[in-house]
Design a protein around this motif. Structure first.
Motif, PDB file in Angstrom:
ATOM      1  N   SER A  81      30.434  75.036 108.611  1.00  0.00           N
ATOM      2  CA  SER A  81      31.877  75.209 108.688  1.00  0.00           C
ATOM      3  C   SER A  81      32.270  75.403 110.154  1.00  0.00           C
ATOM      4  N   GLY A  82      33.561  75.308 110.436  1.00  0.00           N
ATOM      5  CA  GLY A  82      34.031  75.498 111.801  1.00  0.00           C
ATOM      6  C   GLY A  82      33.658  76.860 112.355  1.00  0.00           C
ATOM      7  N   GLY A  83      33.793  77.891 111.532  1.00  0.00           N
ATOM      8  CA  GLY A  83      33.446  79.234 111.976  1.00  0.00           C
ATOM      9  C   GLY A  83      31.963  79.390 112.246  1.00  0.00           C
ATOM     10  N   GLN A  84      31.122  78.796 111.405  1.00  0.00           N
ATOM     11  CA  GLN A  84      29.674  78.868 111.609  1.00  0.00           C
ATOM     12  C   GLN A  84      29.277  78.128 112.884  1.00  0.00           C
ATOM     13  N   ARG A  85      29.896  76.974 113.122  1.00  0.00           N
ATOM     14  CA  ARG A  85      29.591  76.242 114.351  1.00  0.00           C
ATOM     15  C   ARG A  85      29.963  77.063 115.582  1.00  0.00           C
ATOM     16  N   GLN A  86      31.110  77.737 115.509  1.00  0.00           N
ATOM     17  CA  GLN A  86      31.523  78.542 116.650  1.00  0.00           C
ATOM     18  C   GLN A  86      30.535  79.663 116.916  1.00  0.00           C
ATOM     19  N   ARG A  87      30.030  80.283 115.862  1.00  0.00           N
ATOM     20  CA  ARG A  87      29.044  81.352 116.040  1.00  0.00           C
ATOM     21  C   ARG A  87      27.739  80.813 116.616  1.00  0.00           C
ATOM     22  N   ALA A  88      27.374  79.575 116.252  1.00  0.00           N
ATOM     23  CA  ALA A  88      26.172  78.967 116.823  1.00  0.00           C
ATOM     24  C   ALA A  88      26.342  78.747 118.328  1.00  0.00           C
ATOM     25  N   TRP A  89      27.526  78.300 118.734  1.00  0.00           N
ATOM     26  CA  TRP A  89      27.775  78.105 120.163  1.00  0.00           C
ATOM     27  C   TRP A  89      27.730  79.434 120.919  1.00  0.00           C
ATOM     28  N   VAL A  90      28.255  80.481 120.302  1.00  0.00           N
ATOM     29  CA  VAL A  90      28.183  81.801 120.944  1.00  0.00           C
ATOM     30  C   VAL A  90      26.723  82.227 121.088  1.00  0.00           C
ATOM     31  N   ALA A  91      25.897  81.924 120.078  1.00  0.00           N
ATOM     32  CA  ALA A  91      24.474  82.243 120.171  1.00  0.00           C
ATOM     33  C   ALA A  91      23.828  81.525 121.351  1.00  0.00           C
ATOM     34  N   GLU A 135      24.598  64.608 118.087  1.00  0.00           N
ATOM     35  CA  GLU A 135      24.443  64.203 116.696  1.00  0.00           C
ATOM     36  C   GLU A 135      23.052  64.578 116.167  1.00  0.00           C
ATOM     37  N   GLY A 136      23.037  65.179 114.985  1.00  0.00           N
ATOM     38  CA  GLY A 136      21.785  65.499 114.311  1.00  0.00           C
ATOM     39  C   GLY A 136      21.114  66.785 114.749  1.00  0.00           C
ATOM     40  N   ILE A 137      21.649  67.491 115.735  1.00  0.00           N
ATOM     41  CA  ILE A 137      21.000  68.687 116.252  1.00  0.00           C
ATOM     42  C   ILE A 137      21.150  69.848 115.280  1.00  0.00           C
ATOM     43  N   THR A 138      20.102  70.672 115.167  1.00  0.00           N
ATOM     44  CA  THR A 138      20.158  71.854 114.317  1.00  0.00           C
ATOM     45  C   THR A 138      20.660  73.045 115.127  1.00  0.00           C
ATOM     46  N   VAL A 139      20.989  74.114 114.421  1.00  0.00           N
ATOM     47  CA  VAL A 139      21.440  75.342 115.094  1.00  0.00           C
ATOM     48  C   VAL A 139      20.367  75.839 116.057  1.00  0.00           C
ATOM     49  N   GLY A 186      19.626  82.871 109.210  1.00  0.00           N
ATOM     50  CA  GLY A 186      19.349  82.132 107.979  1.00  0.00           C
ATOM     51  C   GLY A 186      19.805  80.695 108.014  1.00  0.00           C
ATOM     52  N   LEU A 187      20.604  80.333 109.023  1.00  0.00           N
ATOM     53  CA  LEU A 187      21.103  78.965 109.138  1.00  0.00           C
ATOM     54  C   LEU A 187      20.474  78.225 110.321  1.00  0.00           C
ATOM     55  N   ALA A 188      19.407  78.772 110.884  1.00  0.00           N
ATOM     56  CA  ALA A 188      18.830  78.226 112.108  1.00  0.00           C
ATOM     57  C   ALA A 188      18.388  76.775 111.970  1.00  0.00           C
ATOM     58  N   GLU A 189      17.901  76.389 110.798  1.00  0.00           N
ATOM     59  CA  GLU A 189      17.391  75.024 110.621  1.00  0.00           C
ATOM     60  C   GLU A 189      18.434  74.071 110.055  1.00  0.00           C
ATOM     61  N   ARG A 190      19.649  74.538 109.876  1.00  0.00           N
ATOM     62  CA  ARG A 190      20.709  73.673 109.355  1.00  0.00           C
ATOM     63  C   ARG A 190      21.267  72.790 110.462  1.00  0.00           C
ATOM     64  N   PRO A 191      21.552  71.523 110.182  1.00  0.00           N
ATOM     65  CA  PRO A 191      22.239  70.686 111.168  1.00  0.00           C
ATOM     66  C   PRO A 191      23.628  71.232 111.464  1.00  0.00           C
ATOM     67  N   MET A 192      24.034  71.166 112.710  1.00  0.00           N
ATOM     68  CA  MET A 192      25.352  71.652 113.096  1.00  0.00           C
ATOM     69  C   MET A 192      26.452  70.947 112.308  1.00  0.00           C
TER      70      MET A 192
END
Length: 261
Positions: free
Chosen positions: A145-155, A94-98, A135-141
């Protein structure tokens, strides 16, 4: 560039839940430096097999080896420096950023109290750029969106910088253009660094287009394994899925393309 990828293999592997065996007597050798897809119908043991490869699902019998060494006997940090796994539907704290999530991929390379190094920062920056998430590095997970979260996990797994990547349905939540983009990214990583990629996939045609090697499971175990043109046959699809289909040449790649009847 990653170190040369060791060979990941199973020997007489038996996996299951309670009284039910989903994998029994499986002998496989995943080609190093290749992109492999694990395919098959729901419930055939695809994810269970992937978890066993990463020592997350203990076998009932047999073993998994990495470079000839039993993964069950490897120290956790040593294993985490050799392979990274992205499970299906992971949950972020909870609360973690990308950026904070991706930094966790560097844990195997750092001591408990070691400062975050320039090499760590570079690995994270390159991983974020690879999935177009800088560009979304400082955004909270939680705000993604679901797709953006998945890309963060791949990163995160890319930042771990291991010679092997194991991914359980990595295209989940991604629309078709982003599915193609991600699979192309994984293949570029493979071609540039020799990274072995093993992914559970559902789309047969994307698997045939982007992967060098396929492992096709069915209700009764292994149906076929090898290059796409050898695995994607009408007989194998019927045996694995009960699917009546034609296998035609892909107009783009010339490889196999499945057309359900």
């Amino acid at each position: 560039m990653s170190d040369p990828a060791p060979t990941l293999a199973t020997q007489d592997l038996r996996l299951g839940y309670r009284e039910r065996a989903v994998i029994d007597g499986l002998n496989l050798s995943f080609p190093p430096g290749a992109v492999t897809a694990i395919l098959g119908p729901n419930g055939c043991g695809k994810s269970t097999l992937l978890h066993a490869l990463a020592r997350l699902a203990p076998p009932r019998a047999g073993r998994v080896t990495l470079g000839g060494e039993d993964v069950a006997r490897m120290a956790p940090r040593a294993l985490a420096r050799r392979l990274a796994i992205l499970p299906q539907s992971p949950v972020a704290p909870e609360g973690i950023t990308v950026a904070e999530l991706v930094r966790r991929g560097r844990a195997p390379w750092r001591g408990l109290l070691a400062p975050f190094s320039a090499a760590d920062a570079q690995a994270c920056a390159e991983a974020l750029a690879a999935v177009a998430m800088t560009g979304l590095a400082e955004r909270p997970m939680a705000e993604l969106s679901g797709g953006q979260r998945q890309r963060a996990w791949v990163a995160l797994v890319l930042a771990q910088a291991t010679p092997l990547l194991l991914l359980d349905e990595p295209t989940t939540f991604l629309d078709l253009p982003h599915q193609i983009e991600l699979l192309a990214l994984l293949r570029r990583r493979n071609r540039a660094a020799g990274t072995t990629v093993i992914a559970v996939l559902h789309d047969l045609n994307l698997a045939a287009r982007f992967c060098d090697h396929l492992v096709l499971l069915g209700p009764d175990g292994l149906v076929a394994e090898g290059p796409p043109d050898r695995v994607m046959t009408e007989a194998a699809l019927m045996r694995a899925f009960g699917l009546a289909a034609r296998v035609l040449p892909d107009p783009v790649t010339g490889g196999p393309m499945v057309v359900p009847l």
